[in-house]
Design a protein around this motif. Structure first.
Motif, PDB file in Angstrom:
ATOM      1  N   LYS A 137      18.182 -21.831  -3.080  1.00 46.42           N
ATOM      2  CA  LYS A 137      16.781 -21.618  -3.399  1.00 46.42           C
ATOM      3  C   LYS A 137      16.092 -20.718  -2.374  1.00 46.42           C
ATOM      4  N   LYS A 138      16.735 -20.509  -1.219  1.00 44.01           N
ATOM      5  CA  LYS A 138      16.142 -19.613  -0.234  1.00 44.01           C
ATOM      6  C   LYS A 138      16.082 -18.183  -0.758  1.00 44.01           C
ATOM      7  N   TRP A 139      17.018 -17.839  -1.650  1.00 40.41           N
ATOM      8  CA  TRP A 139      16.988 -16.526  -2.290  1.00 40.41           C
ATOM      9  C   TRP A 139      16.171 -16.610  -3.577  1.00 40.41           C
ATOM     10  N   GLN A 140      15.202 -15.715  -3.719  1.00 38.68           N
ATOM     11  CA  GLN A 140      14.420 -15.601  -4.943  1.00 38.68           C
ATOM     12  C   GLN A 140      14.502 -14.153  -5.411  1.00 38.68           C
ATOM     13  N   HIS A 141      14.859 -13.977  -6.693  1.00 38.64           N
ATOM     14  CA  HIS A 141      15.031 -12.643  -7.255  1.00 38.64           C
ATOM     15  C   HIS A 141      14.118 -12.456  -8.464  1.00 38.64           C
ATOM     16  N   SER A 142      13.873 -11.206  -8.785  1.00 38.96           N
ATOM     17  CA  SER A 142      13.151 -10.882 -10.020  1.00 38.96           C
ATOM     18  C   SER A 142      13.640  -9.538 -10.532  1.00 38.96           C
ATOM     19  N   ILE A 143      13.628  -9.390 -11.844  1.00 43.68           N
ATOM     20  CA  ILE A 143      13.972  -8.123 -12.487  1.00 43.68           C
ATOM     21  C   ILE A 143      12.853  -7.792 -13.469  1.00 43.68           C
ATOM     22  N   GLU A 144      12.344  -6.575 -13.376  1.00 46.42           N
ATOM     23  CA  GLU A 144      11.188  -6.172 -14.187  1.00 46.42           C
ATOM     24  C   GLU A 144      11.509  -4.922 -14.999  1.00 46.42           C
ATOM     25  N   ILE A 145      11.216  -4.971 -16.278  1.00 43.48           N
ATOM     26  CA  ILE A 145      11.292  -3.814 -17.162  1.00 43.48           C
ATOM     27  C   ILE A 145       9.869  -3.354 -17.435  1.00 43.48           C
ATOM     28  N   TYR A 146       9.591  -2.068 -17.233  1.00 49.54           N
ATOM     29  CA  TYR A 146       8.217  -1.611 -17.407  1.00 49.54           C
ATOM     30  C   TYR A 146       8.176  -0.245 -18.084  1.00 49.54           C
ATOM     31  N   ALA A 147       7.006   0.078 -18.609  1.00 52.85           N
ATOM     32  CA  ALA A 147       6.754   1.381 -19.232  1.00 52.85           C
ATOM     33  C   ALA A 147       5.487   1.955 -18.623  1.00 52.85           C
ATOM     34  N   GLN A 148       5.502   3.267 -18.370  1.00 54.33           N
ATOM     35  CA  GLN A 148       4.354   3.932 -17.752  1.00 54.33           C
ATOM     36  C   GLN A 148       3.916   5.123 -18.592  1.00 54.33           C
ATOM     37  N   ALA A 149       2.599   5.229 -18.810  1.00 55.43           N
ATOM     38  CA  ALA A 149       2.029   6.390 -19.507  1.00 55.43           C
ATOM     39  C   ALA A 149       1.890   7.518 -18.492  1.00 55.43           C
ATOM     40  N   LEU A 150       2.896   8.379 -18.405  1.00 51.46           N
ATOM     41  CA  LEU A 150       2.995   9.362 -17.334  1.00 51.46           C
ATOM     42  C   LEU A 150       2.105  10.581 -17.573  1.00 51.46           C
ATOM     43  N   ASN A 151       1.449  11.010 -16.515  1.00 50.46           N
ATOM     44  CA  ASN A 151       0.787  12.310 -16.436  1.00 50.46           C
ATOM     45  C   ASN A 151       1.346  13.025 -15.212  1.00 50.46           C
ATOM     46  N   ILE A 152       1.856  14.241 -15.396  1.00 48.58           N
ATOM     47  CA  ILE A 152       2.422  15.012 -14.292  1.00 48.58           C
ATOM     48  C   ILE A 152       1.629  16.298 -14.161  1.00 48.58           C
ATOM     49  N   ARG A 153       1.034  16.510 -12.994  1.00 49.17           N
ATOM     50  CA  ARG A 153       0.217  17.698 -12.740  1.00 49.17           C
ATOM     51  C   ARG A 153       0.685  18.357 -11.449  1.00 49.17           C
ATOM     52  N   GLY A 154       0.666  19.700 -11.439  1.00 51.49           N
ATOM     53  CA  GLY A 154       1.021  20.425 -10.230  1.00 51.49           C
ATOM     54  C   GLY A 154       1.617  21.770 -10.567  1.00 51.49           C
ATOM     55  N   ASP A 155       2.544  22.225  -9.747  1.00 52.22           N
ATOM     56  CA  ASP A 155       3.220  23.500 -10.007  1.00 52.22           C
ATOM     57  C   ASP A 155       4.649  23.426  -9.495  1.00 52.22           C
ATOM     58  N   THR A 156       5.488  24.261 -10.079  1.00 54.23           N
ATOM     59  CA  THR A 156       6.887  24.312  -9.693  1.00 54.23           C
ATOM     60  C   THR A 156       7.364  25.756  -9.674  1.00 54.23           C
ATOM     61  N   THR A 157       8.362  26.029  -8.843  1.00 56.12           N
ATOM     62  CA  THR A 157       8.945  27.365  -8.733  1.00 56.12           C
ATOM     63  C   THR A 157      10.458  27.246  -8.827  1.00 56.12           C
ATOM     64  N   ILE A 158      11.048  28.023  -9.738  1.00 57.89           N
ATOM     65  CA  ILE A 158      12.494  28.097  -9.881  1.00 57.89           C
ATOM     66  C   ILE A 158      12.895  29.535  -9.621  1.00 57.89           C
ATOM     67  N   GLY A 159      13.595  29.754  -8.509  1.00 57.76           N
ATOM     68  CA  GLY A 159      13.914  31.130  -8.120  1.00 57.76           C
ATOM     69  C   GLY A 159      12.638  31.878  -7.779  1.00 57.76           C
ATOM     70  N   ASN A 160      12.369  32.964  -8.515  1.00 59.73           N
ATOM     71  CA  ASN A 160      11.131  33.725  -8.285  1.00 59.73           C
ATOM     72  C   ASN A 160      10.129  33.539  -9.421  1.00 59.73           C
ATOM     73  N   ILE A 161      10.324  32.499 -10.233  1.00 57.44           N
ATOM     74  CA  ILE A 161       9.421  32.219 -11.346  1.00 57.44           C
ATOM     75  C   ILE A 161       8.613  30.965 -11.042  1.00 57.44           C
ATOM     76  N   SER A 162       7.283  31.120 -11.024  1.00 57.51           N
ATOM     77  CA  SER A 162       6.382  29.996 -10.767  1.00 57.51           C
ATOM     78  C   SER A 162       5.621  29.653 -12.036  1.00 57.51           C
ATOM     79  N   THR A 163       5.362  28.371 -12.217  1.00 59.01           N
ATOM     80  CA  THR A 163       4.626  27.933 -13.398  1.00 59.01           C
ATOM     81  C   THR A 163       3.871  26.647 -13.092  1.00 59.01           C
ATOM     82  N   ASP A 164       2.770  26.449 -13.803  1.00 58.07           N
ATOM     83  CA  ASP A 164       2.015  25.209 -13.684  1.00 58.07           C
ATOM     84  C   ASP A 164       2.720  24.095 -14.450  1.00 58.07           C
ATOM     85  N   VAL A 165       2.600  22.881 -13.936  1.00 55.07           N
ATOM     86  CA  VAL A 165       3.143  21.696 -14.611  1.00 55.07           C
ATOM     87  C   VAL A 165       1.968  20.889 -15.147  1.00 55.07           C
TER      88      VAL A 165
END
Length: 256
Positions: free
Chosen positions: A30-58
């Motif tokens: 009983k000294k060990w207590q565990h939990s496992i959680e399954i969850y879902a998130q409504a994701l919003n991703i904002r920012g910018d990314t560059t691949i090689g010499n190509i940049s784009t907004d995210v």
């Protein structure tokens, strides 16, 4: 009758020893207590990314993800020993894909394009728990591993153009953090955690998670929270990723 006394006495000793060992074993487990959680998130991703010499907004919102997601998984595993030392493992994964047929090249040829994005984020932390009047505080240290795979293709209907580009980029950020948990009622608790860190190619990364938990029964609860993760990663000439990923989440956890 005396013979029975000689038999009963050892049996009582053995029986009491077995019962004591079982009780000790149960207490140890009983000294060990565990939990496992399954969850879902409504994701919003904002920012910018560059691949090689190509940049784009995210600019990715939940509607875009729902229209283009092929696979997604979000899972958290946590354990604590003797309510003092614990571990925390969180993994989220999503695979997005999209196509378009209205891309123009430099010769004004109408091309078709496809894009596949796979992103996995793994957090592994260890923590030490302390009890205060204001609630429980966990002092945490760990890593966050990012794994981004991007496959792009541009091709013409007549077969004269077929350009492909693949990028596999992963890195590890080192973190320190703190988590506060406070019981508001026998069934309700509020929690907030914050971490920050950096890596060899990461200028800064941080994550905030805050919300409430509702105890459904003695072995499960419901988590309603808001999570935001920032990262500023630069591998000059190859890949740069400066974004904030955030949104509300709902999770169900089983305790054992």
């Amino acid at each position: 009758m005396a013979k029975w006394h000689y038999l009963i006495a050892p049996m009582l000793v053995v029986s009491s020893t077995v019962i004591a060992q079982e009780a000790s074993s149960e207490t140890s487990m009983k000294k060990w207590q565990h939990s496992i959680e399954i969850y879902a998130q409504a994701l919003n991703i904002r920012g910018d990314t560059t691949i090689g010499n190509i940049s784009t907004d995210v600019d990715v919102d939940p509607a875009f993800i729902m229209d283009h997601i092929d696979m997604g998984a979000m899972l958290r595993l946590e354990g604590i020993y003797d309510n003092q030392w614990g571990y925390y493992i969180d993994y989220s994964y999503m695979k997005l894909s999209g196509k378009t047929d209205s891309v123009l090249d430099i010769n004004k040829n109408i091309l078709k394009g496809s894009l596949d994005i796979r992103q996995g984020v793994l957090e592994v932390k260890g923590f030490k728990r302390y009890q205060y009047d204001v609630g429980m505080i966990d002092y945490m240290v760990g890593i966050r591993w990012w794994d981004n795979d991007i496959d792009t293709r541009l091709y013409g209907s007549n077969g004269n153009v077929d350009l492909r580009k693949s990028l596999n980029e992963d890195w590890i950020d080192y973190l320190i953090g703190v988590r506060w948990t406070k019981a508001l009622h026998k069934n309700w608790a509020v929690h907030t955690s914050l971490d920050m860190g950096l890596g060899s190619d990461t200028n800064f990364t941080s994550s905030l998670l805050t919300g409430v938990r509702y105890q459904i029964n003695d072995w499960s609860d419901l988590n309603i929270a808001y999570k935001s993760t920032w990262v500023d990663y630069e591998n000059k000439g190859t890949y740069e990723y400066d974004t904030a990923t955030q949104g509300f989440l709902v999770g169900w956890a089983a305790h054992f």
